[in-house]
Enzyme design. Structure first.
Site, mmCIF file in Angstrom:
data_model
loop_
_atom_site.group_PDB
_atom_site.id
_atom_site.type_symbol
_atom_site.label_atom_id
_atom_site.label_comp_id
_atom_site.label_asym_id
_atom_site.label_seq_id
_atom_site.Cartn_x
_atom_site.Cartn_y
_atom_site.Cartn_z
ATOM 1 N N HIS A 1 0.800 -1.222 0.000
ATOM 2 C CA HIS A 1 0.000 0.000 0.000
ATOM 3 C C HIS A 1 0.836 1.277 0.000
ATOM 4 C CE1 HIS A 1 -3.793 -2.076 0.456
ATOM 5 N NE2 HIS A 1 -3.320 -2.763 1.473
ATOM 6 N N GLU B 1 -6.312 -13.213 4.442
ATOM 7 C CA GLU B 1 -7.112 -12.012 4.191
ATOM 8 C C GLU B 1 -8.431 -12.300 3.480
ATOM 9 O OE1 GLU B 1 -4.445 -8.308 3.762
ATOM 10 O OE2 GLU B 1 -3.575 -9.771 2.375
ATOM 11 N N ASP C 1 -9.031 -6.488 5.208
ATOM 12 C CA ASP C 1 -9.348 -7.193 3.964
ATOM 13 C C ASP C 1 -10.196 -8.424 4.220
ATOM 14 O OD1 ASP C 1 -8.179 -5.445 2.159
ATOM 15 O OD2 ASP C 1 -6.215 -6.383 2.316
#
Length: 260
Positions: free
Chosen positions: A47, A152, A178
């Protein structure tokens, strides 16, 4: 540079460890965090905006501290993993590992033949002290590396026993945002069904015997996680520390001068 993985030793002793996300690609922020006493940092290339060159600068800043440097790579990509290892990261976190097959691929990308498929550049890579300890790195880097697979998705939760059974996987790390999103309730940590799903993943990891890591969220703070058996809590980030400190200072000033 090539050194003992202190985080891996801490975890092997059964002691909990604290980590911090690095998303600013700032060597100064990395050095501050490393000196502050965190057991590890996670350089976030899933990210964060950083490049591998930025990651190298962070590793250089951290080399003067005892803090272990993990990199969360963008995906389960053997080329990116290879390049991250070559610049000297001490742990690899692979996002969204959903099956034993994907876990085996991640491990293979981290290991030299015959145990894996990692390309060899230990004669010149920074991870091997630019070749100064090439053969020692070749023979010992696998023992020092921490390999983390992220859980996730609901499918990954179902597959935890099989993922955990893969040789070379050291830790399963639950990504609650997530995972809750895959469940259709992104970030709703006051939802009983979301909490039940997180607890189910937690129990499955603990039952597998592999190390368990995650981040604290609403209704699951650090003390609850540690008491449940979580061995790596990654809490806070360089961005959050700057943001929260800035907001607190502005608020303190506004209050001091009678403004709201």
């Amino acid at each position: 540079m090539f050194r003992e993985n202190r985080l891996k030793r801490t975890l092997a002793q059964g002691r909990p460890a604290l980590g911090c996300w690095l998303d600013m690609a700032s060597p100064v922020a990395a050095e501050i965090v490393g000196l502050a006493g965190f057991d590890c940092v996670v350089i976030d290339h899933e990210h964060g905006p950083g490049s591998l060159r930025d990651g190298l600068a962070l590793l250089q800043a951290l080399s003067g501290t005892p803090c272990t440097a993990i990199m969360r790579v963008p995906s389960n990509d053997p080329v990116y993993i290879k390049r991250a290892l070559d610049i000297g990261v001490e742990g690899i976190m692979v996002p969204s590992v959903n099956s034993a097959e994907e876990a085996r691929a991640a491990v293979a990308a981290c290991r030299y033949p015959p145990a894996g498929a990692r390309g060899a550049a230990y004669g010149m890579a920074r991870g091997a002290d630019y070749g100064l300890c090439g053969e020692r790195y070749r023979d010992g880097c696998g023992d020092e590396l921490l390999i983390i697979c992220q859980i996730e998705t609901v499918a990954a939760v179902e597959a935890i026993p099989e993922i955990a059974a893969v040789d070379g996987v050291d830790m399963l790390f639950v990504g609650p945002y997530d995972l809750s999103g895959d469940f259709g309730r992104l970030g709703r940590f006051d939802d009983p069904e979301v909490l039940a799903l997180l607890e189910r993943a937690e129990r499955a990891i603990l039952d597998s015997g592999k190390l368990y890591g995650t981040i604290p969220v609403k209704n699951r703070p650090m003390d609850v996680l540690a008491n449940a058996g979580c061995r790596l809590v990654v809490a806070g980030s360089d961005i959050a520390f700057v943001r929260n400190g800035a907001l607190a200072q502005v608020d303190a000033f506004r209050r001091a001068v009678g403004e709201r």
